[in-house]
Motif scaffolding. Structure first.
Motif, PDB file in Angstrom:
ATOM      1  N   UNK A  39      -4.019  11.170  11.420  1.00 18.94           N
ATOM      2  CA  UNK A  39      -2.669  10.864  11.894  1.00 18.94           C
ATOM      3  C   UNK A  39      -1.559  11.365  10.977  1.00 18.94           C
ATOM      4  N   UNK A  40      -1.858  11.707   9.741  1.00 19.10           N
ATOM      5  CA  UNK A  40      -0.826  12.178   8.836  1.00 19.10           C
ATOM      6  C   UNK A  40       0.263  11.148   8.634  1.00 19.10           C
ATOM      7  N   UNK A  41       1.521  11.561   8.760  1.00 19.95           N
ATOM      8  CA  UNK A  41       2.648  10.663   8.512  1.00 19.95           C
ATOM      9  C   UNK A  41       2.730   9.519   9.511  1.00 19.95           C
TER      10      UNK A  41
ATOM     11  N   UNK B 254       0.838  -1.196   0.000  1.00 21.98           N
ATOM     12  CA  UNK B 254       0.000   0.000   0.000  1.00 21.98           C
ATOM     13  C   UNK B 254       0.875   1.249   0.000  1.00 21.98           C
ATOM     14  N   UNK B 255       0.606   2.160  -0.915  1.00 21.03           N
ATOM     15  CA  UNK B 255       1.386   3.388  -0.997  1.00 21.03           C
ATOM     16  C   UNK B 255       1.088   4.284   0.196  1.00 21.03           C
ATOM     17  N   UNK B 256       2.142   4.714   0.877  1.00 20.21           N
ATOM     18  CA  UNK B 256       2.008   5.570   2.055  1.00 20.21           C
ATOM     19  C   UNK B 256       2.405   6.991   1.674  1.00 20.21           C
ATOM     20  N   UNK B 257       1.446   7.913   1.602  1.00 14.67           N
ATOM     21  CA  UNK B 257       1.763   9.274   1.173  1.00 14.67           C
ATOM     22  C   UNK B 257       2.385  10.140   2.254  1.00 14.67           C
ATOM     23  N   UNK B 258       2.447   9.625   3.503  1.00 15.76           N
ATOM     24  CA  UNK B 258       2.840  10.484   4.615  1.00 15.76           C
ATOM     25  C   UNK B 258       1.659  11.343   5.007  1.00 15.76           C
ATOM     26  N   UNK B 259       1.606  12.563   4.493  1.00 17.67           N
ATOM     27  CA  UNK B 259       0.441  13.431   4.683  1.00 17.67           C
ATOM     28  C   UNK B 259      -0.223  13.606   3.328  1.00 17.67           C
ATOM     29  N   UNK B 260      -1.454  13.146   3.189  1.00 20.14           N
ATOM     30  CA  UNK B 260      -2.130  13.216   1.899  1.00 20.14           C
ATOM     31  C   UNK B 260      -2.728  14.594   1.667  1.00 20.14           C
ATOM     32  N   UNK B 261      -2.750  15.004   0.414  1.00 24.27           N
ATOM     33  CA  UNK B 261      -3.360  16.276   0.048  1.00 24.27           C
ATOM     34  C   UNK B 261      -4.875  16.136   0.007  1.00 24.27           C
ATOM     35  N   UNK B 262      -5.574  17.231   0.246  1.00 27.60           N
ATOM     36  CA  UNK B 262      -7.033  17.219   0.187  1.00 27.60           C
ATOM     37  C   UNK B 262      -7.491  16.804  -1.203  1.00 27.60           C
ATOM     38  N   UNK B 263      -8.406  15.846  -1.250  1.00 25.05           N
ATOM     39  CA  UNK B 263      -8.978  15.423  -2.511  1.00 25.05           C
ATOM     40  C   UNK B 263      -8.074  14.578  -3.380  1.00 25.05           C
ATOM     41  N   UNK B 264      -6.922  14.143  -2.873  1.00 29.01           N
ATOM     42  CA  UNK B 264      -6.015  13.324  -3.677  1.00 29.01           C
ATOM     43  C   UNK B 264      -6.564  11.908  -3.795  1.00 29.01           C
ATOM     44  N   UNK B 265      -5.905  11.124  -4.617  1.00 33.15           N
ATOM     45  CA  UNK B 265      -6.268   9.713  -4.744  1.00 33.15           C
ATOM     46  C   UNK B 265      -5.402   8.821  -3.875  1.00 33.15           C
ATOM     47  N   UNK B 266      -4.520   9.444  -3.073  1.00 32.92           N
ATOM     48  CA  UNK B 266      -3.665   8.701  -2.156  1.00 32.92           C
ATOM     49  C   UNK B 266      -4.441   8.321  -0.897  1.00 32.92           C
ATOM     50  N   UNK B 267      -3.827   7.518  -0.055  1.00 33.28           N
ATOM     51  CA  UNK B 267      -4.474   7.104   1.187  1.00 33.28           C
ATOM     52  C   UNK B 267      -4.871   8.315   2.026  1.00 33.28           C
TER      53      UNK B 267
ATOM     54  N   UNK C  35     -15.391   4.142   0.942  1.00 33.76           N
ATOM     55  CA  UNK C  35     -14.569   2.962   0.672  1.00 33.76           C
ATOM     56  C   UNK C  35     -14.174   2.896  -0.799  1.00 33.76           C
ATOM     57  N   UNK C  36     -12.892   2.642  -1.045  1.00 38.10           N
ATOM     58  CA  UNK C  36     -12.408   2.484  -2.406  1.00 38.10           C
ATOM     59  C   UNK C  36     -12.293   3.747  -3.226  1.00 38.10           C
ATOM     60  N   UNK C  37     -12.576   4.913  -2.623  1.00 39.14           N
ATOM     61  CA  UNK C  37     -12.558   6.160  -3.395  1.00 39.14           C
ATOM     62  C   UNK C  37     -11.154   6.691  -3.629  1.00 39.14           C
ATOM     63  N   UNK C  38     -10.161   6.186  -2.894  1.00 36.32           N
ATOM     64  CA  UNK C  38      -8.773   6.578  -3.096  1.00 36.32           C
ATOM     65  C   UNK C  38      -8.071   5.464  -3.896  1.00 36.32           C
ATOM     66  N   UNK C  39      -8.053   5.616  -5.206  1.00 39.42           N
ATOM     67  CA  UNK C  39      -7.599   4.524  -6.075  1.00 39.42           C
ATOM     68  C   UNK C  39      -6.128   4.202  -5.922  1.00 39.42           C
TER      69      UNK C  39
ATOM     70  N   UNK D 282     -10.308  19.961   5.987  1.00 42.27           N
ATOM     71  CA  UNK D 282     -11.275  19.222   6.801  1.00 42.27           C
ATOM     72  C   UNK D 282     -10.869  17.759   6.869  1.00 42.27           C
ATOM     73  N   UNK D 283     -10.491  17.296   8.046  1.00 44.16           N
ATOM     74  CA  UNK D 283     -10.129  15.896   8.230  1.00 44.16           C
ATOM     75  C   UNK D 283     -11.401  15.076   8.413  1.00 44.16           C
ATOM     76  N   UNK D 284     -11.606  14.099   7.546  1.00 44.15           N
ATOM     77  CA  UNK D 284     -12.819  13.289   7.617  1.00 44.15           C
ATOM     78  C   UNK D 284     -12.600  11.961   6.920  1.00 44.15           C
ATOM     79  N   UNK D 285     -13.416  10.990   7.275  1.00 43.70           N
ATOM     80  CA  UNK D 285     -13.401   9.707   6.596  1.00 43.70           C
ATOM     81  C   UNK D 285     -13.914   9.887   5.170  1.00 43.70           C
TER      82      UNK D 285
END
Length: 230
Positions: A201-203, A107-120, A136-140, A130-133
């Motif tokens: 949790x970010x990184x 699984x690719x670990x982005x560290x801190x993901x950008x808003x709206x990215x496709x990363x974890x 499911x499956x929306x981050x390809x 805005x930190x939120x869940x």
């Protein structure tokens, strides 16, 4: 192994009969869809609050079922006992810690993901600032080499293993991932393991993130969910 974090559906409002029996059979076979659940008037629990129709100890959780489907908000606010019961009602079980670890591999670990990215979803998952869940499956980009989604970030995930409850957090092996497995308490317990980190949790979220500082009766708010296996 479920591809997606579990959504938990309450079937208590559906009258007994062939339709309900068929729906339960589809859940156990892994063919139930969001559309079929909604059409049957099943109610998803644990989306915005702790609204499970059973006790935190799981003993009376006879009407909730764990379902693995894409494109829904995974259920949270759940205790280990409730998660185990929902999985069992669906003919499944919680993953062991070892099973979770291998399923997360790659699984690719982005560290801190950008808003709206496709990363974890480790930060800003709900949009700008805005930190939120997320669904499911929306981050390809957040998929393991075994095709399992969202094993980094989004929701912390209960696994089957219990441990002496930890009181100290240290740096994880191989990474900066959150690790709370040190300083076993003699004042309370037991602890139950959760994996992967969550959307704040970010990184510190990642495939090596592991916590044993919570009890299996803790629901831990909107951060804690699970996935199941057969």
């Amino acid at each position: 192994m479920d591809k997606y974090e579990a959504s938990v559906w309450d079937l208590s409002g559906i009258p007994a009969g062939k339709a309900k029996t068929a729906l339960i059979a589809s859940i156990k076979a892994g063919t139930a869809t969001e559309a079929s659940l909604l059409a049957a008037v099943a109610v998803q629990r644990g989306v915005a609050s702790d609204d499970y129709p059973c006790d935190n100890n799981g003993n009376d959780c006879t009407t909730i079922y764990a379902v693995s489907i894409a494109g829904v908000t995974p259920s949270s606010f759940i205790t280990w006992f409730q998660a185990q019961a929902a999985a069992a009602n669906s003919g499944k079980r919680l993953l062991t810690n070892a099973e979770w670890q291998i399923a997360a591999a790659g699984t690719f670990d982005p560290g801190v993901s950008a808003a709206g990215s496709l990363d974890c979803n480790t930060k800003n998952g709900g949009g700008a600032g805005v930190d939120a869940v997320v669904d499911t499956g929306s981050r390809s980009n957040c998929v393991s080499r075994f095709g399992v989604y969202d094993m980094v970030g989004n929701l912390d995930e209960w696994v089957a293993d219990w441990v002496p409850p930890s009181t100290t957090c240290v740096t994880a092996l191989f990474a900066s991932d959150f690790n709370c497995l040190a300083g076993a308490s003699t004042a309370f317990g037991p602890g139950a393991l959760v994996r992967g980190g969550d959307f704040i949790l970010g990184a510190s979220a990642g495939v090596f993130a592991v916590r044993g500082d919570g009890t299996p009766s803790s629901a831990d708010g909107s951060l804690l969910g699970f996935r199941a296996a057969r």
